[in-house]
Design an enzyme around this catalytic site. Structure first.
Site, PDB file in Angstrom:
ATOM      1  N   ARG A 252      40.074  39.008  60.367  1.00  0.00           N
ATOM      2  CA  ARG A 252      39.632  39.334  59.003  1.00  0.00           C
ATOM      3  C   ARG A 252      38.142  39.647  58.935  1.00  0.00           C
ATOM      4  O   ARG A 252      37.688  40.324  58.021  1.00  0.00           O
ATOM      5  CB  ARG A 252      39.895  38.126  58.082  1.00  0.00           C
TER       6      ARG A 252
ATOM      7  N   ARG B 232      30.534  45.052  63.037  1.00  0.00           N
ATOM      8  CA  ARG B 232      29.966  46.374  62.758  1.00  0.00           C
ATOM      9  C   ARG B 232      28.805  46.705  63.680  1.00  0.00           C
ATOM     10  O   ARG B 232      27.913  45.885  63.845  1.00  0.00           O
ATOM     11  CB  ARG B 232      29.440  46.421  61.319  1.00  0.00           C
TER      12      ARG B 232
ATOM     13  N   ARG C 217      45.745  23.617  51.974  1.00  0.00           N
ATOM     14  CA  ARG C 217      44.465  23.250  52.583  1.00  0.00           C
ATOM     15  C   ARG C 217      43.559  22.876  51.429  1.00  0.00           C
ATOM     16  O   ARG C 217      43.570  23.539  50.400  1.00  0.00           O
ATOM     17  CB  ARG C 217      43.867  24.479  53.267  1.00  0.00           C
TER      18      ARG C 217
ATOM     19  N   ARG D 195      29.678  24.985  54.612  1.00  0.00           N
ATOM     20  CA  ARG D 195      28.646  25.871  54.058  1.00  0.00           C
ATOM     21  C   ARG D 195      28.005  25.276  52.811  1.00  0.00           C
ATOM     22  O   ARG D 195      28.543  24.326  52.230  1.00  0.00           O
ATOM     23  CB  ARG D 195      29.207  27.249  53.750  1.00  0.00           C
TER      24      ARG D 195
ATOM     25  N   GLU E  32      30.275  22.301  50.945  1.00  0.00           N
ATOM     26  CA  GLU E  32      31.737  22.385  51.050  1.00  0.00           C
ATOM     27  C   GLU E  32      32.242  21.677  52.296  1.00  0.00           C
ATOM     28  O   GLU E  32      31.819  21.997  53.402  1.00  0.00           O
ATOM     29  CB  GLU E  32      32.169  23.850  51.144  1.00  0.00           C
TER      30      GLU E  32
ATOM     31  N   TYR F 135      48.676  33.201  48.855  1.00  0.00           N
ATOM     32  CA  TYR F 135      47.232  33.314  48.796  1.00  0.00           C
ATOM     33  C   TYR F 135      46.838  34.636  48.144  1.00  0.00           C
ATOM     34  O   TYR F 135      46.768  35.665  48.792  1.00  0.00           O
ATOM     35  CB  TYR F 135      46.527  33.167  50.165  1.00  0.00           C
TER      36      TYR F 135
ATOM     37  N   ASP G  90      44.018  36.857  46.234  1.00  0.00           N
ATOM     38  CA  ASP G  90      42.644  37.018  45.774  1.00  0.00           C
ATOM     39  C   ASP G  90      42.711  37.369  44.290  1.00  0.00           C
ATOM     40  O   ASP G  90      43.772  37.726  43.777  1.00  0.00           O
ATOM     41  CB  ASP G  90      41.949  38.141  46.557  1.00  0.00           C
TER      42      ASP G  90
HETATM   43  P1  FAD Z   1      44.871  29.116  38.919  1.00  0.00           P
HETATM   44  O1  FAD Z   1      43.507  29.613  38.688  1.00  0.00           O
HETATM   45  O2  FAD Z   1      45.074  27.978  39.880  1.00  0.00           O
HETATM   46  O3  FAD Z   1      45.487  28.705  37.497  1.00  0.00           O
HETATM   47  C1  FAD Z   1      46.616  27.888  37.336  1.00  0.00           C
HETATM   48  C2  FAD Z   1      46.386  27.007  36.113  1.00  0.00           C
HETATM   49  O4  FAD Z   1      47.595  26.292  35.811  1.00  0.00           O
HETATM   50  C3  FAD Z   1      45.305  25.942  36.328  1.00  0.00           C
HETATM   51  O5  FAD Z   1      44.323  26.039  35.327  1.00  0.00           O
HETATM   52  C4  FAD Z   1      46.068  24.625  36.234  1.00  0.00           C
HETATM   53  O6  FAD Z   1      45.321  23.582  35.628  1.00  0.00           O
HETATM   54  C5  FAD Z   1      47.255  25.016  35.344  1.00  0.00           C
HETATM   55  N1  FAD Z   1      48.408  24.148  35.521  1.00  0.00           N
HETATM   56  C6  FAD Z   1      49.032  23.802  36.677  1.00  0.00           C
HETATM   57  N2  FAD Z   1      50.061  22.981  36.424  1.00  0.00           N
HETATM   58  C7  FAD Z   1      50.104  22.788  35.074  1.00  0.00           C
HETATM   59  C8  FAD Z   1      50.925  22.018  34.214  1.00  0.00           C
HETATM   60  N3  FAD Z   1      51.927  21.270  34.679  1.00  0.00           N
HETATM   61  N4  FAD Z   1      50.664  22.046  32.890  1.00  0.00           N
HETATM   62  C9  FAD Z   1      49.629  22.779  32.385  1.00  0.00           C
HETATM   63  N5  FAD Z   1      48.829  23.539  33.168  1.00  0.00           N
HETATM   64  C10 FAD Z   1      49.051  23.529  34.494  1.00  0.00           C
HETATM   65  N6  FAD Z   1      39.557  35.129  45.110  1.00  0.00           N
HETATM   66  C11 FAD Z   1      38.731  36.196  45.219  1.00  0.00           C
HETATM   67  O7  FAD Z   1      39.116  37.316  44.865  1.00  0.00           O
HETATM   68  N7  FAD Z   1      37.440  36.045  45.677  1.00  0.00           N
HETATM   69  C12 FAD Z   1      36.942  34.839  46.063  1.00  0.00           C
HETATM   70  O8  FAD Z   1      35.784  34.748  46.472  1.00  0.00           O
HETATM   71  C13 FAD Z   1      37.807  33.696  45.983  1.00  0.00           C
HETATM   72  N8  FAD Z   1      37.361  32.478  46.354  1.00  0.00           N
HETATM   73  C14 FAD Z   1      38.212  31.397  46.256  1.00  0.00           C
HETATM   74  C15 FAD Z   1      37.726  30.140  46.638  1.00  0.00           C
HETATM   75  C16 FAD Z   1      38.559  29.032  46.551  1.00  0.00           C
HETATM   76  C17 FAD Z   1      38.043  27.669  46.969  1.00  0.00           C
HETATM   77  C18 FAD Z   1      39.887  29.180  46.077  1.00  0.00           C
HETATM   78  C19 FAD Z   1      40.805  27.992  45.987  1.00  0.00           C
HETATM   79  C20 FAD Z   1      40.361  30.415  45.686  1.00  0.00           C
HETATM   80  C21 FAD Z   1      39.544  31.548  45.767  1.00  0.00           C
HETATM   81  N9  FAD Z   1      39.978  32.805  45.366  1.00  0.00           N
HETATM   82  C22 FAD Z   1      39.141  33.886  45.478  1.00  0.00           C
HETATM   83  C23 FAD Z   1      41.338  32.999  44.789  1.00  0.00           C
HETATM   84  C24 FAD Z   1      41.362  32.857  43.243  1.00  0.00           C
HETATM   85  O9  FAD Z   1      40.934  31.569  42.884  1.00  0.00           O
HETATM   86  C25 FAD Z   1      42.797  33.102  42.731  1.00  0.00           C
HETATM   87  O10 FAD Z   1      43.208  34.409  43.033  1.00  0.00           O
HETATM   88  C26 FAD Z   1      42.993  32.927  41.219  1.00  0.00           C
HETATM   89  O11 FAD Z   1      42.220  31.896  40.697  1.00  0.00           O
HETATM   90  C27 FAD Z   1      44.459  32.656  40.956  1.00  0.00           C
HETATM   91  O12 FAD Z   1      44.712  32.552  39.563  1.00  0.00           O
HETATM   92  P2  FAD Z   1      46.026  31.828  39.051  1.00  0.00           P
HETATM   93  O13 FAD Z   1      46.073  32.042  37.585  1.00  0.00           O
HETATM   94  O14 FAD Z   1      47.200  32.240  39.848  1.00  0.00           O
HETATM   95  O15 FAD Z   1      45.857  30.277  39.412  1.00  0.00           O
HETATM   96  N1  UDP Z   2      34.353  32.373  60.455  1.00  0.00           N
HETATM   97  C1  UDP Z   2      33.494  31.905  61.433  1.00  0.00           C
HETATM   98  N2  UDP Z   2      32.167  31.759  61.136  1.00  0.00           N
HETATM   99  C2  UDP Z   2      31.669  32.047  59.907  1.00  0.00           C
HETATM  100  C3  UDP Z   2      32.550  32.543  58.906  1.00  0.00           C
HETATM  101  C4  UDP Z   2      33.891  32.689  59.223  1.00  0.00           C
HETATM  102  O1  UDP Z   2      33.912  31.616  62.545  1.00  0.00           O
HETATM  103  O2  UDP Z   2      30.457  31.883  59.687  1.00  0.00           O
HETATM  104  C5  UDP Z   2      35.785  32.501  60.818  1.00  0.00           C
HETATM  105  C6  UDP Z   2      36.605  31.286  60.427  1.00  0.00           C
HETATM  106  O3  UDP Z   2      37.555  31.068  61.447  1.00  0.00           O
HETATM  107  C7  UDP Z   2      37.295  31.718  59.170  1.00  0.00           C
HETATM  108  C8  UDP Z   2      37.538  33.190  59.450  1.00  0.00           C
HETATM  109  O4  UDP Z   2      36.368  33.595  60.167  1.00  0.00           O
HETATM  110  O5  UDP Z   2      38.508  31.016  58.985  1.00  0.00           O
HETATM  111  C9  UDP Z   2      37.730  34.035  58.206  1.00  0.00           C
HETATM  112  O6  UDP Z   2      36.599  33.899  57.370  1.00  0.00           O
HETATM  113  P1  UDP Z   2      36.693  34.018  55.806  1.00  0.00           P
HETATM  114  O7  UDP Z   2      35.334  33.898  55.235  1.00  0.00           O
HETATM  115  O8  UDP Z   2      37.517  35.226  55.510  1.00  0.00           O
HETATM  116  O9  UDP Z   2      37.511  32.697  55.484  1.00  0.00           O
HETATM  117  P2  UDP Z   2      38.186  32.142  54.154  1.00  0.00           P
HETATM  118  O10 UDP Z   2      37.254  31.062  53.684  1.00  0.00           O
HETATM  119  O11 UDP Z   2      38.318  33.282  53.180  1.00  0.00           O
HETATM  120  O12 UDP Z   2      39.488  31.588  54.645  1.00  0.00           O
END
Ligand code: FAD
Ligand code: UDP
Length: 372
Positions: free
Chosen positions: A171, A175, A248, A279, A305, A353, A355
């Site tokens: 992923r 470059r 996770r 990080r 984190e 998963y 985004d």
């Molecule tokens: P959620 O945002 O999880 O919403 C579900 C909601 O349902 C929650 O508010 C929860 O409280 C509610 N709920 C659950 N059960 C119940 C219940 N029984 N009753 C009432 N309410 C309930 N995407 C990116 O594009 N870029 C990023 O950089 C990125 N970073 C991320 C970093 C992390 C740590 C994580 C975990 C995800 C990241 N994502 C990122 C993904 C992004 O968070 C998701 O695509 C998006 O939030 C999903 O929206 P959702 O509505 O499906 O779920």
């Molecule tokens: N990774 C790494 N060093 C870094 C950043 C990422 O080795 O500084 C590796 C790590 O194995 C990670 C993978 O690259 O799981 C993918 O990175 P990404 O940022 O896409 O991970 P995400 O947090 O979105 O799972």
């Protein structure tokens, strides 16, 4: 029935569905068990800084339709994710690019960098990479693997690189140019004013009840609406009757610091094995860009984190895409398909998963199927 739709969850999936349903003249009630809207993209205002409470979120997409759609709810800034790696005090540019290669080996031209990578690949004598370690070495050589990949990956996944599948590392872009944009995406940015405001705009004029757990009052809520859009965990909906799906998890340690600038960048990865966190995020730099404006706020908020194994009761973050969990999800999906007036959507409802851009596209598809 009082409402056409009950939307469980005010994350992106639920909020977009609710917005479109209302626009189509349907009556909608949104509930969420958290005290706030926006699900995992929720941002909280601390001293004028929008803190990404459930993990850093950077919007990036190649989907023009989604990009145009989302603009109606927020103006996006020109943030480009370019994390810095800190290996025992040595700083490197990410993803792997000419700045990284120059710092690592002193090479100046793309030919020199390529030659160095080839030399290290040859020395490692790997023909068909069988695991993440072999894959990484054959992509970028041993030095980068040891300083920038090994420790970070082992902390993030809680397993040795030799025991991890090779696709994880594919992923990351490699470059031979001076481009340190982490994402290969046409469009990228952060909503100005924070994600919460963006979601509040989606929910404008819609009844929302917070601190309400649908599953604790299922019968009462089911009696209120013709159809349910459920975005909570699919296994919880069925009372874990077939067992728990695994996730996770990540733990955040957030601090407010009495200085305007802690690390000069939104994300710094600690790539050695000894530092316990993976990080540090400095939230203000998502919004203010790398100019002096961010320094106008005398304080800053950082989050460390820590990657952790998930156990039941923890916040579910990333679905585990392995065979065991895939098979269990398939069984829950069979049960879900039998529920005629419930649609399961989003990251938890579909155990996928997604985004942000993909979850928006998926919510809009659901709207097309559901609302006529
Ligand atoms: P959620 O945002 O999880 O919403 C579900 C909601 O349902 C929650 O508010 C929860 O409280 C509610 N709920 C659950 N059960 C119940 C219940 N029984 N009753 C009432 N309410 C309930 N995407 C990116 O594009 N870029 C990023 O950089 C990125 N970073 C991320 C970093 C992390 C740590 C994580 C975990 C995800 C990241 N994502 C990122 C993904 C992004 O968070 C998701 O695509 C998006 O939030 C999903 O929206 P959702 O509505 O499906 O779920
Ligand atoms: N990774 C790494 N060093 C870094 C950043 C990422 O080795 O500084 C590796 C790590 O194995 C990670 C993978 O690259 O799981 C993918 O990175 P990404 O940022 O896409 O991970 P995400 O947090 O979105 O799972």
């Amino acid at each position: 029935m009082k409402y056409d739709y009950l939307v469980v969850g005010s994350g992106l999936f639920g909020s977009i569905f609710a917005h479109e349903a209302k626009k189509a003249g349907k009556s909608v009630l949104v509930i969420d068990k958290r005290p706030n809207i926006a699900g995992n993209v929720y941002t909280e205002d601390v001293e004028g800084i929008h803190v990404h409470k459930y993990g850093a979120h950077i919007f990036h997409t190649n989907n023009q339709e989604v990009w145009e759609y989302i603009q109606q709810f927020a103006t996006f800034n020109r943030f480009t994710n370019s994390p810095v790696a800190n290996y025992k005090g040595e700083l490197y540019s990410l993803p792997f690019n000419m700045y990284t290669f120059n710092k690592m080996w002193g090479v100046v031209t793309p030919e020199e960098a390529q030659a160095k990578i080839e030399e290290q690949k040859k020395a490692a004598n790997i023909t068909e990479p069988k695991n993440l370690e072999e894959q990484a070495i054959s992509l970028v050589g041993k030095d980068i693997y040891e300083k920038l990949i090994k420790g970070y990956t082992e902390k993030q996944w809680g397993r040795e690189c030799k025991d991890l599948p090779s696709f994880i590392i594919k992923r990351l872009p490699v470059r031979l140019t001076f481009d340190n944009n982490y994402f290969n995406a046409l469009y990228q940015g952060i909503p100005m004013g924070g994600y919460t405001k963006m979601v509040a705009n989606m929910l404008d004029g819609i009844e929302v009840r917070l601190n309400e757990d649908y599953l604790a009052k299922k019968d009462e809520y089911d009696s209120l609406a013709e159809k349910i859009i459920y975005t909570g965990p699919i296994d919880a909906y069925f009372n874990y009757s077939l067992g728990n799906l695994e996730y996770r998890s990540v733990r955040f340690e957030t601090e407010l610091l009495d200085k305007p600038n802690y690390q000069g960048n939104a994300a710094v990865n600690y790539t050695d094995r000894e530092t316990p966190y993976t990080r540090i995020i400095e939230h203000k730099w998502f919004e203010f860009g790398k100019d002096d404006h961010g320094n106008d706020i005398p304080k800053t908020v950082i989050s460390k984190e820590y990657s952790s194994e998930w156990k039941p009761g923890d916040e579910p973050y990333y679905p585990v895409n392995d065979e065991k969990n895939g098979a269990l999800y398939a069984k829950y999906k069979e049960l879900a398909d039998k529920e005629t007036n419930v649609v399961f959507g989003g990251r938890l409802g579909e155990y996928k998963y997604y985004d942000m851009d993909a979850v928006i596209a998926s919510a809009l598809d659901c709207v097309k199927r559901e609302i006529h």
